[in-house]
Design an enzyme around this catalytic site. Sequence first.
Site, PDB file in Angstrom:
ATOM      1  N   ASP A 249       0.790  -1.120  -0.338  1.00 28.71           N
ATOM      2  CA  ASP A 249      -0.115  -0.055  -0.009  1.00 28.71           C
ATOM      3  C   ASP A 249       0.773   1.262  -0.172  1.00 28.71           C
ATOM      4  OD1 ASP A 249      -2.708   1.210   0.385  1.00 28.71           O
ATOM      5  OD2 ASP A 249      -1.562   2.244   2.113  1.00 28.71           O
TER       6      ASP A 249
ATOM      7  N   THR B 275       0.199   4.423   0.650  1.00 26.99           N
ATOM      8  CA  THR B 275       0.046   5.245   1.803  1.00 26.99           C
ATOM      9  C   THR B 275       0.582   4.877   2.913  1.00 26.99           C
ATOM     10  OG1 THR B 275      -2.347   5.895   0.818  1.00 26.99           O
ATOM     11  CG2 THR B 275      -1.910   6.294   3.126  1.00 26.99           C
TER      12      THR B 275
ATOM     13  N   HIS C 233       4.958   5.156   6.693  1.00 22.89           N
ATOM     14  CA  HIS C 233       6.239   4.522   7.305  1.00 22.89           C
ATOM     15  C   HIS C 233       7.409   5.177   7.351  1.00 22.89           C
ATOM     16  CE1 HIS C 233       8.537   1.074   8.329  1.00 22.89           C
ATOM     17  NE2 HIS C 233       9.473   1.404   7.473  1.00 22.89           N
ATOM     18  N   GLU C 234       7.599   5.537   6.108  1.00 18.13           N
ATOM     19  CA  GLU C 234       8.856   6.588   5.792  1.00 18.13           C
ATOM     20  C   GLU C 234       8.742   7.748   6.573  1.00 18.13           C
ATOM     21  OE1 GLU C 234      11.273   4.809   4.670  1.00 18.13           O
ATOM     22  OE2 GLU C 234      10.268   3.106   3.815  1.00 18.13           O
TER      23      GLU C 234
ATOM     24  N   HIS D 203       9.827   7.392   9.954  1.00 19.51           N
ATOM     25  CA  HIS D 203      11.520   7.408  10.177  1.00 19.51           C
ATOM     26  C   HIS D 203      12.034   8.792  10.263  1.00 19.51           C
ATOM     27  CE1 HIS D 203      12.306   3.169   9.553  1.00 19.51           C
ATOM     28  NE2 HIS D 203      11.955   3.128   8.183  1.00 19.51           N
TER      29      HIS D 203
ATOM     30  N   ASP E 114      12.600   0.959  12.401  1.00 22.80           N
ATOM     31  CA  ASP E 114      11.766  -0.252  11.704  1.00 22.80           C
ATOM     32  C   ASP E 114      11.622  -1.418  12.865  1.00 22.80           C
ATOM     33  OD1 ASP E 114      13.517  -0.051   8.974  1.00 22.80           O
ATOM     34  OD2 ASP E 114      11.305   0.291   9.030  1.00 22.80           O
TER      35      ASP E 114
END
Length: 181
Positions: free
Chosen positions: A111, A113, A118-119, A122, A128
């Site tokens: 996905d 989005t 997620h990125e 960071h 992670d």
Amino acid sequence: MKVRGFGRIAALALAVAAPLGIGLVTAPGASAAAATTVYYDSSGAPDYLAQIDQGAANWNAAVNDVKLVKGDGTGTVVFHETNSGGSYTNTDGHGNGDIYLDTSQVAEGFDPTRIAAHELGHNLGLPDDYSGPCSELMSGHGPGTSCKNAKPSAAEVSKVESLWANGFAVVGAGSRVTSVY
């Protein structure tokens, strides 16, 4: 005289409470400290503009100490589109970095989005946790292509809030981190 005495008592209470970290009740309508604004530039990933904006909106709905705002061709977090190697981030973990969204991962069924959110995580300072469940945004690709969750968990929100409580002031030495989705 009574008003002057009350003022002294209030000042004394504030002087004692503040160093102890005791919160005082504020009057209705009093505003909290302003959030730190981090600008992102999504122009380098034109196929995923809506997904990037949604990922940022998910973070903005969850956290108070930092807000992600789309810049007009500028930003300290910059998105790029790539077609191999996995999606990844090169960041200092505190609002500066480059995010690479891999179109081949989207073609595999991941996905976009979720990848964008997620990125962004960071760039907000989170590592992670590939062994985590789908309910954890930072579990990345670990849960597989069926995972569409693009919202941070309560624990992830709490960690970001603690990392951004002092704005751009970084506690400890910062270092560049590269993480692959």
